[in-house]
Design a protein around this motif. Structure first.
Motif, short mmCIF file in Angstrom:
data_model
loop_
_atom_site.label_atom_id
_atom_site.label_comp_id
_atom_site.label_asym_id
_atom_site.label_seq_id
_atom_site.Cartn_x
_atom_site.Cartn_y
_atom_site.Cartn_z
N GLY A 1 0.83 -1.20 0.00
CA GLY A 1 0.00 0.00 0.00
C GLY A 1 0.85 1.23 0.00
N GLY A 2 1.96 1.16 0.82
CA GLY A 2 2.83 2.33 0.92
C GLY A 2 3.54 2.58 -0.39
N GLY A 3 3.93 1.44 -1.09
CA GLY A 3 4.60 1.61 -2.38
C GLY A 3 3.70 2.25 -3.40
N GLY A 4 2.42 1.82 -3.38
CA GLY A 4 1.46 2.40 -4.32
C GLY A 4 1.25 3.86 -4.04
N GLY A 5 1.17 4.20 -2.72
CA GLY A 5 0.98 5.59 -2.37
C GLY A 5 2.17 6.43 -2.79
N GLY A 6 3.40 5.83 -2.62
CA GLY A 6 4.58 6.58 -3.02
C GLY A 6 4.63 6.80 -4.52
N GLY A 7 4.20 5.74 -5.28
CA GLY A 7 4.17 5.88 -6.73
C GLY A 7 3.18 6.93 -7.17
N GLY A 9 2.20 9.47 -5.38
CA GLY A 9 2.74 10.79 -5.02
C GLY A 9 3.78 11.25 -6.01
N GLY A 10 4.62 10.30 -6.49
CA GLY A 10 5.64 10.67 -7.49
C GLY A 10 5.01 11.12 -8.79
N ALA A 11 3.95 10.44 -9.22
CA ALA A 11 3.26 10.82 -10.46
C ALA A 11 2.63 12.19 -10.32
CB ALA A 11 2.21 9.77 -10.80
N ARG A 12 2.05 12.44 -9.14
CA ARG A 12 1.46 13.76 -8.93
C ARG A 12 2.52 14.85 -8.94
NH1 ARG A 12 -1.95 11.03 -5.33
NH2 ARG A 12 -0.55 11.50 -3.58
N ALA A 13 3.66 14.55 -8.36
CA ALA A 13 4.75 15.53 -8.33
C ALA A 13 5.24 15.83 -9.75
CB ALA A 13 5.89 15.02 -7.46
N GLU A 14 5.35 14.79 -10.56
CA GLU A 14 5.78 15.00 -11.95
C GLU A 14 4.75 15.83 -12.72
OE1 GLU A 14 6.52 11.24 -13.72
OE2 GLU A 14 8.29 10.80 -12.49
#
Length: 203
Positions: A1-7, A9-14
């Protein structure tokens, strides 16, 4: 779940970074368009002034020509009788004919006002009528030049008005696009902040 959330968040940041770059580019284009709009407005004001001045010159030349014509005809009626009047009329007719568009292509002589009047005019014209004719030709030439200048100034003002309208339209569109991207960036920033807050609470 945390990995998905991090991914996520990274997509949103990009996406946020990409949109921010577009917003910055649009802001730069908007500033450039604003500068062009200011320059176009100044050029239009200058062109309108030039157009008004040219129209005034044309009107002044027309008034001077009318006044001279009246003086020539009055001189013919009071000074030399029928012969001088015929001479003045002949001078005016000749000048108008020589400078008319039709005469420029055909080069035909003006119609004779009559044999006896023409002979009398030629015999009793005098220097006053010759001087008046020369002045009339000068004024006609000046009036024609002023008329051309007025037409050219009006055409330039029209061109600048079209350019100004186009620049204003582009400026409004850029401003709208810039505002939309800015709002989207703010939304993504807020979304990212919520996601970071939720992640911290979950941890």
């Amino acid at each position: 779940g945390g990995g998905g959330g991090g991914g996520g968040g990274g997509a949103r940041a990009e996406e946020e970074e990409r949109l921010f770059g577009q917003q910055q580019q649009l802001a730069s284009e908007l500033a450039l368009t604003t500068g062009l709009l200011t320059a176009a407005e100044a050029a239009l004001a200058t062109s309108r002034d030039a157009e008004a001045a040219a129209v005034r010159r044309a009107a002044e030349q027309a008034a001077a020509l009318s006044k001279l014509e009246d003086q020539l005809l009055s001189r013919g009626r009071t000074g030399g009788g029928e012969a001088a009047a015929a001479s003045s009329s002949l001078t005016l007719a000749s000048v108008l004919h020589q400078l008319s568009p039709a005469a420029a292509s055909q080069r035909q002589p003006p119609p004779s006002p009559g044999g006896s009047r023409l002979d009398a005019a030629e015999a009793g014209g005098g220097e006053a009528e010759a001087d008046g004719g020369a002045m009339m030709r000068t004024l006609l030439s000046q009036r024609e030049r002023a008329r051309r200048e007025a037409e050219e100034a009006a055409a330039e003002a029209g061109r600048l008005r079209e350019q100004l309208r186009s620049t204003q339209s582009k400026g409004r569109q850029l401003h709208s696009d810039n505002l939309a991207l800015y709002e989207k960036v703010r939304f993504l920033e807020a979304l990212g902040g919520k996601a970071r807050g939720a992640g911290g609470a979950g941890a």
